[in-house]
Design an enzyme around this catalytic site. Structure first.
Site, short mmCIF file in Angstrom:
data_model
loop_
_atom_site.label_atom_id
_atom_site.label_comp_id
_atom_site.label_asym_id
_atom_site.label_seq_id
_atom_site.Cartn_x
_atom_site.Cartn_y
_atom_site.Cartn_z
N ASN A 1 0.67 -1.31 -0.02
CA ASN A 1 0.02 0.03 -0.09
C ASN A 1 1.01 1.22 0.15
OD1 ASN A 1 0.65 -0.64 2.71
ND2 ASN A 1 -1.00 0.26 3.47
N VAL B 1 -1.41 -9.02 9.72
CA VAL B 1 -1.19 -9.90 11.21
C VAL B 1 -0.99 -11.40 10.93
CG1 VAL B 1 -2.45 -10.88 13.01
CG2 VAL B 1 -2.65 -8.42 12.06
N GLU B 2 -1.52 -12.12 10.05
CA GLU B 2 -1.42 -13.38 9.76
C GLU B 2 0.02 -13.51 9.23
OE1 GLU B 2 -4.14 -11.73 8.94
OE2 GLU B 2 -5.47 -12.59 10.47
N GLY C 1 2.54 -11.92 9.81
CA GLY C 1 3.57 -11.47 10.86
C GLY C 1 3.64 -12.42 11.76
N GLU D 1 5.37 -4.61 11.88
CA GLU D 1 4.25 -3.46 11.77
C GLU D 1 3.24 -4.00 10.98
OE1 GLU D 1 4.52 -0.40 12.92
OE2 GLU D 1 6.75 -0.22 13.34
N CYS E 1 -2.89 1.09 7.02
CA CYS E 1 -3.07 0.40 8.39
C CYS E 1 -3.90 1.24 9.24
CB CYS E 1 -1.36 0.08 8.72
SG CYS E 1 -0.49 1.29 8.70
#
Ligand code: NAD
Length: 467
Positions: free
Chosen positions: A149, A226-227, A229, A244, A278
């Site tokens: 992004n 998140v997944e 990470g 992040e 985010c």
């Protein structure tokens, strides 16, 4: 475009095609890296450590200023390519490029301020006649992994602090938007010792796993979902990790808020980059007493936004990154509507585009506000009073930023104390400057970026004792 390994451009027969999300037209191809490419990139970064260490801080600072100048000469070209590969509006792409320059400048400045400290060793038993001080030294090889992004500025947020601290880098941009990232690495490479910054494009499993697990990597600096990470933390082993990750940021509008300011914040926060940010506003928590007024203003402003060709400077909202992303938003809004939410405007998908959408009567339990929507959607959750508002704000697994609108200093203080997020903003929302400590709590991540803080995380200290 090609990858950069050990100071040279590297191509492969196998390619990935990059299409413009606005009209699915062909933009360019990038190579599909092999496992051997990933190993070569890591070895090159490892071997380049000596060359980086031999540069003075003054030289490093000048290199970063030179990269800044090179990039500023190509600002328009980079902005246009960001728009063509991501669908981001050209206005927002220019803004990303301006901020990218700022991040580089901040890194050039900060590279001269990497300090150790003296330790009063003689304050401890046995420390007589002994001098102690710390040296802040580079970690070594940094694995930098970025999302689609903000393809340039998020790359610079990792690469520039890494260089500032004399580390070397293996960089893997998102395969959804790798073109500007590869162009950036070419430009950076021209100013650095061969192998100091390497780039790879390809399958997340094959090369992603290698640059997370390889023993020569000293730190993984990851920005993304998140997944991904969580999967990286499970694989990385004993390496430093900065994560992040995603957000589900609330905008809390208390009864005494300045409504015009709060509505303007909601519009910016919900629709910036078509909601693919985010720190976008993903839940609007409004006191029921002022909700009708707030919603009326929000709907009226949402209807005025121009959705269309992202290269047109008048466009406010471009397409989402791809069809899957647009379908995800369509489905998650449908799910909310099936469970009692009320559609006030928008709610339609055309190809990769999704209209700015306001939903009322959203319940905190709906998937739309439990997960990260990443689309131009403004879900309104009505609450009664301060206690319910703050409880609702904390009611997700995320904790990146929270914006609170109130005229009361007492309420603002209470929100700061009670909201569990990396940043609490009072009478502001969706806010980042490139020098501030940036990073989330809970599942939104660990560690901080923002140049000075990224450098802290990319260095370690060695203690020296002089007897
Ligand atoms: P993503 O997690 O799908 O991908 C991010 C990067 O990880 C990409 O380069 C991808 O190729 C790579 N990757 C995927 N699987 C991997 C694996 N197994 N091993 C190593 N690398 C792997 O995220 P995305 O869709 O590109 O980006 C959107 C997400 O990023 C959102 O959740 C957004 O909130 C988050 N984000 C966070 C911040 C922040 O600073 N907190 C900033 C921007 C975006």
């Amino acid at each position: 475009m090609q990858m950069m390994i050990n100071g040279a451009s590297v191509d492969n027969e196998e390619k990935i095609t990059i299409k413009n999300p606005a009209d699915n037209s062909f933009v360019d191809t990038v190579p599909l890296a092999s496992l051997q490419d990933a190993k070569n990139a890591i070895n090159s970064a490892f071997n380049a450590k000596k060359d980086m260490m031999s540069l003075t801080s003054r030289e490093i600072s000048q290199i970063l200023f030179d990269i800044h100048d090179d990039l500023s000469e190509n600002l328009d070209k980079f902005a246009e390519l960001i728009t063509r590969e991501t669908g981001k509006t050209i206005r927002d792409s220019m803004m990303e490029m301006e901020r990218s320059l700022d991040t580089l400048k901040l890194s050039a400045e900060e590279s001269k301020r990497i300090y150790g400290e003296t330790i009063p060793i003689d304050a401890g038993i046995g420390g007589e006649n002994t001098l102690g001080f710390t040296l802040r030294i580079p970690l070594g090889v940094i694995s930098a992994i970025t999302p689609f992004n903000y393809p340039v500025n998020l790359a610079i947020h990792k690469i520039a602090p890494a260089i500032a601290a004399k580390n070397t880098v293996v960089f893997k941009p998102s395969i959804k938007a790798p073109l500007t990232a590869l162009k950036l690495t070419e430009l950076i490479n021209d100013r650095l010792p061969a192998g100091a910054v390497n780039s790879l494009t390809g399958d997340s499993k094959i090369i992603g796993d290698e640059i997370v697990t390889n023993a020569l990597i000293d730190k993984v600096s990851f920005t993304g979902s998140v997944e991904t990470g969580v999967s990286i933390t499970k694989k990385a082993g004993m390496k430093k990790i900065t994560l992040e990750l995603g957000g589900n940021d609330p905008l809390v509008v208390f009864e005494d808020a300045n409504l015009d300011d709060a509505v303007a914040a909601a519009v910016k926060g919900s629709y910036l980059n078509a909601g693919q940010v985010c720190i976008a506003i993903k839940r609007i928590i409004v006191d029921d007493k002022i909700a009708d007024d707030f919603i009326q203003k929000l709907v009226s402003m949402s209807r005025k936004l121009n959705v269309g060709d992202p290269l047109n400077p008048k466009t406010d909202i471009g397409p989402l990154i791809d069809l899957n992303a647009a379908l995800y938003v369509e489905n998650i809004v449908k799910d909310a509507l099936n469970n009692g939410a009320e559609l006030l405007c928008g709610g339609k998908r055309e190809g990769n585009y999704y209209q700015p959408t306001v939903l009322d009567e959203v319940s905190p339990k709906m998937k739309l506000v439990q997960d990260e929507t990443f689309g131009p959607v403004a879900p309104i959750i009505r609450v009664n009073g301060v206690d319910e508002a703050l409880k609702t704000a904390n009611n997700t697994r995320y904790g990146l930023q929270a914006g609170v609108f109130t005229e009361s200093i007492k309420l603002a203080r209470r929100a700061v104390d009670e909201i569990d997020a990396g940043t609490v903003l009072i009478n502001k929302s969706t806010f980042r400057t490139d020098n501030m400590p940036f990073g989330g709590f809970k599942m939104s991540g660990m560690g901080k970026e923002g140049v000075k803080y990224a450098i802290e995380d990319m260095t370690r200290f060695k203690l020296v004792i002089l007897g």
